[in-house]
Design a protein around this motif. Structure first.
Motif, PDB file in Angstrom:
ATOM      1  N   GLY A   1       0.897  -1.451   0.087  1.00 37.12           N
ATOM      2  CA  GLY A   1      -0.407   0.204  -0.027  1.00 37.12           C
ATOM      3  C   GLY A   1       0.697   1.446  -0.469  1.00 37.12           C
ATOM      4  O   GLY A   1       1.868   1.112  -0.136  1.00 37.12           O
ATOM      5  N   VAL A   2       0.193   2.273   0.234  1.00 42.26           N
ATOM      6  CA  VAL A   2       0.978   3.635   0.519  1.00 42.26           C
ATOM      7  C   VAL A   2       0.897   3.449   1.878  1.00 42.26           C
ATOM      8  O   VAL A   2      -0.007   4.167   2.348  1.00 42.26           O
ATOM      9  CB  VAL A   2       0.473   4.698  -0.366  1.00 42.26           C
ATOM     10  N   LEU A   3       1.618   4.792   2.203  1.00 40.87           N
ATOM     11  CA  LEU A   3       2.163   5.616   3.486  1.00 40.87           C
ATOM     12  C   LEU A   3       2.502   7.085   3.135  1.00 40.87           C
ATOM     13  O   LEU A   3       3.442   6.919   2.296  1.00 40.87           O
ATOM     14  CB  LEU A   3       3.300   4.604   4.757  1.00 40.87           C
ATOM     15  N   VAL A   4       1.093   8.462   4.203  1.00 41.96           N
ATOM     16  CA  VAL A   4       1.554   9.562   3.893  1.00 41.96           C
ATOM     17  C   VAL A   4       2.142   9.843   5.278  1.00 41.96           C
ATOM     18  O   VAL A   4       0.927   9.681   5.394  1.00 41.96           O
ATOM     19  CB  VAL A   4       0.726  10.095   3.159  1.00 41.96           C
ATOM     20  N   LYS A   5       2.847  10.879   5.284  1.00 41.31           N
ATOM     21  CA  LYS A   5       3.054  11.868   6.688  1.00 41.31           C
ATOM     22  C   LYS A   5       3.053  13.238   6.002  1.00 41.31           C
ATOM     23  O   LYS A   5       3.906  13.522   5.574  1.00 41.31           O
ATOM     24  CB  LYS A   5       4.620  11.062   7.250  1.00 41.31           C
ATOM     25  N   THR A   6       2.061  13.608   7.087  1.00 41.15           N
ATOM     26  CA  THR A   6       2.110  15.240   6.880  1.00 41.15           C
ATOM     27  C   THR A   6       1.949  15.663   8.023  1.00 41.15           C
ATOM     28  O   THR A   6       0.508  15.496   8.392  1.00 41.15           O
ATOM     29  CB  THR A   6       0.843  16.120   5.522  1.00 41.15           C
ATOM     30  N   GLY A   7       2.225  17.039   8.877  1.00 41.15           N
ATOM     31  CA  GLY A   7       2.928  17.188  10.000  1.00 41.15           C
ATOM     32  C   GLY A   7       2.615  15.831  10.417  1.00 41.15           C
ATOM     33  O   GLY A   7       3.758  15.157  11.046  1.00 41.15           O
ATOM     34  N   ALA A   8       1.551  15.630  11.805  1.00 42.80           N
ATOM     35  CA  ALA A   8       1.662  15.211  12.815  1.00 42.80           C
ATOM     36  C   ALA A   8       0.566  13.586  12.410  1.00 42.80           C
ATOM     37  O   ALA A   8      -0.020  13.222  12.960  1.00 42.80           O
ATOM     38  CB  ALA A   8       1.012  15.508  13.870  1.00 42.80           C
ATOM     39  N   LYS A   9       0.267  13.542  11.276  1.00 39.13           N
ATOM     40  CA  LYS A   9      -0.964  12.904  10.574  1.00 39.13           C
ATOM     41  C   LYS A   9      -0.137  11.749  10.137  1.00 39.13           C
ATOM     42  O   LYS A   9       0.836  11.977   9.081  1.00 39.13           O
ATOM     43  CB  LYS A   9      -2.143  13.527  10.171  1.00 39.13           C
TER      44      LYS A   9
END
Length: 130
Positions: A65-73
């Motif tokens: 799958g895919v992991l996306v980190k943006t800020g604290a999420k």
């Protein structure tokens, strides 16, 4: 950090107080801490480890799958996932669930092959009738 795991059917997992995450990619594993730069990663099937504040590490078995980190999420989107408290229990759960899915997928493929051959036979018969 907030860790949310999405499946095609909806939200599988959502935790707000995650201190660290370790995920698997085709190039190896990598860790995510709260102040890490934003990133996107293609996940390989494997174990996603996370740790909440003042608790022991916990585990999720995930499909690719895919992991996306943006800020604290941190958002993880995968086809399948299984949660477990220890690796032995998780291994057994993954084995049962994924083997059952593989059997189901095999049956669907067989049904599709029968439908395709029936369709091809009828199409061939239709063209000979003209």
């Amino acid at each position: 950090m907030q860790l949310k795991v999405l499946l095609p059917s909806g939200v599988f997992f959502d935790k707000d107080d995650v201190e660290r995450i370790v995920a698997e990619t085709s190039k190896g594993s990598f860790g995510i801490l709260p102040h890490r730069r934003d990133c996107v990663a293609a996940l390989a099937p494997g174990i996603l480890t996370y740790q909440e504040s003042n608790s022991a590490p916990a585990y999720l078995a995930v499909d690719k799958g895919v992991l996306v980190k943006t800020g604290a999420k941190v958002l993880v989107s995968v086809r399948r996932a299984v949660q477990g408290s220890d690796l032995g229990q998780l291994h057994d759960a993954v084995k049962r669930q994924f083997l059952a899915l593989n059997e189901q997928e095999r049956k669907v493929r067989e049904a599709l092959m029968k439908m395709e051959s029936t369709f091809a036979g009828r199409l061939a018969g239709f063209s000979h009738e003209r």
